[in-house]
Design an enzyme around this catalytic site. Structure first.
Site, PDB file in Angstrom:
ATOM      1  N   HIS A  18       0.858  -1.186   0.000  1.00 24.47           N
ATOM      2  CA  HIS A  18       0.000   0.000   0.000  1.00 24.47           C
ATOM      3  C   HIS A  18       0.893   1.236   0.000  1.00 24.47           C
ATOM      4  O   HIS A  18       1.645   1.458   0.956  1.00 24.47           O
ATOM      5  CB  HIS A  18      -0.909  -0.007   1.226  1.00 24.47           C
ATOM      6  CG  HIS A  18      -1.827  -1.187   1.278  1.00 24.47           C
ATOM      7  ND1 HIS A  18      -3.071  -1.195   0.702  1.00 24.47           N
ATOM      8  CD2 HIS A  18      -1.655  -2.421   1.825  1.00 24.47           C
ATOM      9  CE1 HIS A  18      -3.648  -2.366   0.898  1.00 24.47           C
ATOM     10  NE2 HIS A  18      -2.808  -3.133   1.570  1.00 24.47           N
ATOM     11  N   GLU A 199      -7.406 -12.707   6.489  1.00 26.51           N
ATOM     12  CA  GLU A 199      -6.388 -12.224   7.433  1.00 26.51           C
ATOM     13  C   GLU A 199      -7.022 -12.218   8.814  1.00 26.51           C
ATOM     14  O   GLU A 199      -6.758 -13.074   9.643  1.00 26.51           O
ATOM     15  CB  GLU A 199      -5.897 -10.836   7.045  1.00 26.51           C
ATOM     16  CG  GLU A 199      -4.850 -10.285   8.000  1.00 26.51           C
ATOM     17  CD  GLU A 199      -4.594  -8.792   7.818  1.00 26.51           C
ATOM     18  OE1 GLU A 199      -3.550  -8.335   8.300  1.00 26.51           O
ATOM     19  OE2 GLU A 199      -5.433  -8.086   7.230  1.00 26.51           O
TER      20      GLU A 199
END
Length: 341
Positions: A18, A199
């Protein structure tokens, strides 16, 4: 005694990165001063000390707060260039970079400003740093699906610079199916499809991302091991998983790096890759993750080489570039190990 030569990092691709998460405290202060923004920290060191997170949401709270320093095309160009310099030094030869347009448009920064700014650095990254790039527009899953669709529409003038769409932010309570319509629209626009799943969210989110959204790659995916049938499917279809070990530990998805499931994932035959996610916040860039795995889990040179090969195979590069990267990896020779006298 002559010191051992410093190991040259394996050539690799980074597939889960990111760009907003590469904002180092020092650059945050530079941009804040440039844009007349007061940060609630006295020094970069004090800001860095705030990078202690109890879970994903506590990280996101700080992550979004710091995006306030990113205002102009030059800010985004400087952010991307700083990442590329670090990435090249860590052996990255190809990077697929997420950006979060909704985190910027929600505070009045036009998506064109973001894309054009990033492009200033990315368009020259292979020439300057030997790093080819792809840009992935990521939707914030904790916002309404209608907002994601509006974001995709706003991005249409820039799709020549965007290769794929992704799905990130707070996972629990925001299943992939919520975004079925926008993913169908992205597919129709010719974009590749990836999504964060498994996750913090359950293994079922992984299957849903595959079956409902039609993704080609799963970001994170570490909870797949809780479902034997899902593991068998992922192995059979060789669906890539972009695992981020330092991130998993810092966000308390895994207690310690020594407890990380990556060796079990490799042993199961999963197509695992390693990336750094938000490296400024999580304590290291991609080669730091590789070396951390070597130290904490005893991964061998061959296992690390397999991770690097997996990353190239799982990337969205064209075939000529893929073959060049695989050849570079095959030719890479680590310096000989010399035991202590």
């Amino acid at each position: 005694m002559t010191p051992l030569p410093k190991a040259t990092p394996l050539p690799k691709a980074e597939l889960h990165l990111h760009i907003e998460g590469t904002l180092e405290p020092e650059l945050a202060f530079v941009l804040a001063e440039r844009n007349g923004i007061d940060l609630p920290y006295a020094t970069p060191e004090q800001l860095r000390s705030a990078y202690a997170f109890s879970d994903l949401q506590s990280f996101l709270d700080l992550y979004y707060r710091l995006t306030a320093v990113l205002r102009t095309e030059q800010d985004f160009a400087d952010l991307a260039e700083a990442y590329l310099v670090r990435a090249a030094g860590q052996g990255v030869r190809h990077a697929e970079i997420f950006f979060d347009p909704q985190a910027h448009t929600s505070r009045g920064v036009d998506i064109g400003t973001v894309v054009r700014g990033l492009a200033q650095a990315l368009d020259h990254s292979e020439e300057r740093h030997g790093v080819s790039t792809r840009l992935i527009l990521s939707f914030l899953r904790d916002l309404p699906a209608e907002d994601a669709m509006r974001t995709l529409d706003e991005a249409r003038p820039y799709l020549d610079r965007i290769s794929a769409v992704g799905l990130d932010s707070a996972e629990v309570g925001h299943p992939p199916a919520k975004f079925a319509e926008v993913y169908a629209a992205a597919r129709a626009a010719g974009l590749r499809l990836v999504a964060h799943a498994g996750e913090e969210g359950p293994p079922g989110y992984i299957a849903e991302a595959l079956d409902v959204l039609g993704v080609e790659r799963i970001d994170h995916g570490i909870r797949c091991l809780e479902d034997e049938d899902l593991v068998a499917r992922l192995v059979a279809e060789q669906i890539p998983l972009t695992v981020c070990p330092f991130s998993n530990v810092r966000l308390r998805c895994v207690d310690r790096l020594e407890d990380h499931p990556l060796p079990a994932m490799l042993a199961a035959g999963l197509l695992v890759t390693v990336s750094s996610d938000d490296p400024s916040y999580f304590g290291g860039y991609v080669e730091d993750n590789y070396q951390g795995l070597r130290t904490a889990l005893g991964l061998t040179d061959e296992q690390l080489r397999q991770l690097a090969r997996n990353s190239i195979l799982a990337s969205f590069v064209d075939e000529p570039r893929r073959e060049r990267l695989l050849a570079e990896l095959a030719a890479h020779v680590a310096p000989p190990h010399r035991p202590e006298a």
